[in-house]
Scaffold this motif. Structure first.
Motif, mmCIF file in Angstrom:
data_model
loop_
_atom_site.group_PDB
_atom_site.id
_atom_site.type_symbol
_atom_site.label_atom_id
_atom_site.label_comp_id
_atom_site.label_asym_id
_atom_site.label_seq_id
_atom_site.Cartn_x
_atom_site.Cartn_y
_atom_site.Cartn_z
ATOM 1 N N VAL A 131 0.837 -1.207 0.000
ATOM 2 C CA VAL A 131 0.000 0.000 0.000
ATOM 3 C C VAL A 131 0.870 1.255 0.000
ATOM 4 C CG1 VAL A 131 -1.659 1.347 1.369
ATOM 5 C CG2 VAL A 131 -2.001 -1.102 1.064
ATOM 6 N N LEU A 132 1.881 1.288 0.828
ATOM 7 C CA LEU A 132 2.716 2.487 0.952
ATOM 8 C C LEU A 132 3.648 2.666 -0.245
ATOM 9 C CD1 LEU A 132 3.613 2.402 4.739
ATOM 10 C CD2 LEU A 132 1.892 3.814 3.587
ATOM 11 N N ALA A 133 4.074 1.577 -0.856
ATOM 12 C CA ALA A 133 5.041 1.662 -1.949
ATOM 13 C C ALA A 133 4.389 1.426 -3.306
ATOM 14 C CB ALA A 133 6.152 0.647 -1.715
ATOM 15 N N ALA A 134 3.095 1.588 -3.428
ATOM 16 C CA ALA A 134 2.386 1.321 -4.674
ATOM 17 C C ALA A 134 2.886 2.221 -5.805
ATOM 18 C CB ALA A 134 0.888 1.497 -4.484
ATOM 19 N N LYS A 135 3.267 3.437 -5.495
ATOM 20 C CA LYS A 135 3.747 4.354 -6.526
ATOM 21 C C LYS A 135 5.110 3.934 -7.061
ATOM 22 C CE LYS A 135 1.343 8.354 -4.653
ATOM 23 N NZ LYS A 135 1.500 9.688 -4.067
ATOM 24 N N LYS A 136 5.908 3.357 -6.229
ATOM 25 C CA LYS A 136 7.276 2.998 -6.616
ATOM 26 C C LYS A 136 7.395 1.602 -7.204
ATOM 27 C CE LYS A 136 9.447 6.649 -5.094
ATOM 28 N NZ LYS A 136 10.326 7.459 -5.874
ATOM 29 N N LEU A 137 6.420 0.737 -7.025
ATOM 30 C CA LEU A 137 6.531 -0.645 -7.496
ATOM 31 C C LEU A 137 6.717 -0.755 -9.008
ATOM 32 C CD1 LEU A 137 4.057 -2.611 -5.209
ATOM 33 C CD2 LEU A 137 6.534 -2.707 -5.234
ATOM 34 N N PRO A 138 5.972 -0.040 -9.857
ATOM 35 C CA PRO A 138 6.217 -0.160 -11.302
ATOM 36 C C PRO A 138 7.624 0.300 -11.690
ATOM 37 C CG PRO A 138 4.090 0.869 -10.913
ATOM 38 C CD PRO A 138 4.782 0.767 -9.598
ATOM 39 N N GLU A 139 8.088 1.351 -11.056
ATOM 40 C CA GLU A 139 9.439 1.844 -11.343
ATOM 41 C C GLU A 139 10.484 0.818 -10.915
ATOM 42 O OE1 GLU A 139 12.298 5.383 -9.755
ATOM 43 O OE2 GLU A 139 10.165 5.816 -9.944
ATOM 44 N N LEU A 140 10.291 0.205 -9.753
ATOM 45 C CA LEU A 140 11.226 -0.808 -9.286
ATOM 46 C C LEU A 140 11.218 -2.033 -10.202
ATOM 47 C CD1 LEU A 140 10.608 -0.626 -5.431
ATOM 48 C CD2 LEU A 140 12.636 0.120 -6.680
ATOM 49 N N ALA A 141 10.035 -2.442 -10.667
ATOM 50 C CA ALA A 141 9.946 -3.595 -11.557
ATOM 51 C C ALA A 141 10.617 -3.293 -12.896
ATOM 52 C CB ALA A 141 8.485 -3.971 -11.769
ATOM 53 N N ARG A 142 10.410 -2.086 -13.420
ATOM 54 C CA ARG A 142 11.042 -1.690 -14.684
ATOM 55 C C ARG A 142 12.564 -1.688 -14.536
ATOM 56 N NH1 ARG A 142 8.834 3.179 -15.054
ATOM 57 N NH2 ARG A 142 6.841 2.242 -15.552
ATOM 58 N N SER A 143 13.032 -1.145 -13.435
ATOM 59 C CA SER A 143 14.469 -1.101 -13.181
ATOM 60 C C SER A 143 15.050 -2.513 -13.060
ATOM 61 C CB SER A 143 14.728 -0.301 -11.909
ATOM 62 O OG SER A 143 16.073 -0.336 -11.562
ATOM 63 N N ALA A 144 14.334 -3.401 -12.386
ATOM 64 C CA ALA A 144 14.800 -4.782 -12.243
ATOM 65 C C ALA A 144 14.838 -5.482 -13.604
ATOM 66 C CB ALA A 144 13.901 -5.546 -11.278
ATOM 67 N N GLY A 145 13.858 -5.208 -14.466
ATOM 68 C CA GLY A 145 13.838 -5.797 -15.806
ATOM 69 C C GLY A 145 15.011 -5.334 -16.645
ATOM 70 N N LYS A 146 15.314 -4.034 -16.581
ATOM 71 C CA LYS A 146 16.459 -3.499 -17.323
ATOM 72 C C LYS A 146 17.761 -4.126 -16.832
ATOM 73 C CE LYS A 146 14.586 1.018 -18.557
ATOM 74 N NZ LYS A 146 14.702 2.471 -18.360
ATOM 75 N N SER A 147 17.868 -4.246 -15.531
ATOM 76 C CA SER A 147 19.080 -4.840 -14.952
ATOM 77 C C SER A 147 19.241 -6.290 -15.391
ATOM 78 C CB SER A 147 19.032 -4.758 -13.426
ATOM 79 O OG SER A 147 19.006 -3.426 -13.007
ATOM 80 N N ALA A 148 18.143 -7.026 -15.433
ATOM 81 C CA ALA A 148 18.207 -8.425 -15.856
ATOM 82 C C ALA A 148 18.628 -8.528 -17.322
ATOM 83 C CB ALA A 148 16.852 -9.104 -15.642
ATOM 84 N N ARG A 149 18.094 -7.642 -18.188
ATOM 85 C CA ARG A 149 18.480 -7.659 -19.598
ATOM 86 C C ARG A 149 19.959 -7.346 -19.776
ATOM 87 N NH1 ARG A 149 14.795 -3.616 -21.409
ATOM 88 N NH2 ARG A 149 13.198 -4.165 -19.914
#
Length: 108
Positions: free
Chosen positions: A17-35
């Motif tokens: 609930v508190l980090a809902a705004k940051k979750l998409p950004e964190l997921a995008r960043s994790a995807g870029k890092s994995a690539r």
């Protein structure tokens, strides 16, 4: 009171609930890092294969004796000569910053 599993669920929901705004950004960043990580791993693997192929090619070539490259007229134990400087045994060459050339001093 609450057990450990109930506290863990409450903590996960609270973070979501508190980090809902940051979750998409964190997921995008994790995807870029994995690539990036996958691309670097592929490049390292390709480099290792190229080196291995090069070693195999060198091993298949017949071995030729290695000859030291020496200019004509030069012996292996001859002193190294630097053009533009004359050094005579017993003399020291010193550079004079004010003059255009170099001066020699007798050291006897």
């Amino acid at each position: 009171m609450f057990g450990l599993s109930e506290l863990a669920i409450i903590l996960i929901v609270l973070i979501a609930v508190l980090a809902a705004k940051k979750l998409p950004e964190l997921a995008r960043s994790a995807g870029k890092s994995a690539r990036i990580l996958k691309a670097e791993a592929r490049a390292a693997e390709a480099e290792a294969e190229a080196q291995e192929d090069e070693r195999r090619a060198q091993a298949q070539q017949p071995q030729q004796p290695q000859q030291a490259h020496q200019p004509l007229g030069e012996q292996p134990d001859a002193p190294r000569v630097i053009r533009g400087e004359t050094v005579i045994k017993g003399e020291t060459v010193t550079r004079d910053a004010a003059a255009d050339g170099s001066r020699t001093q007798q050291q006897r």
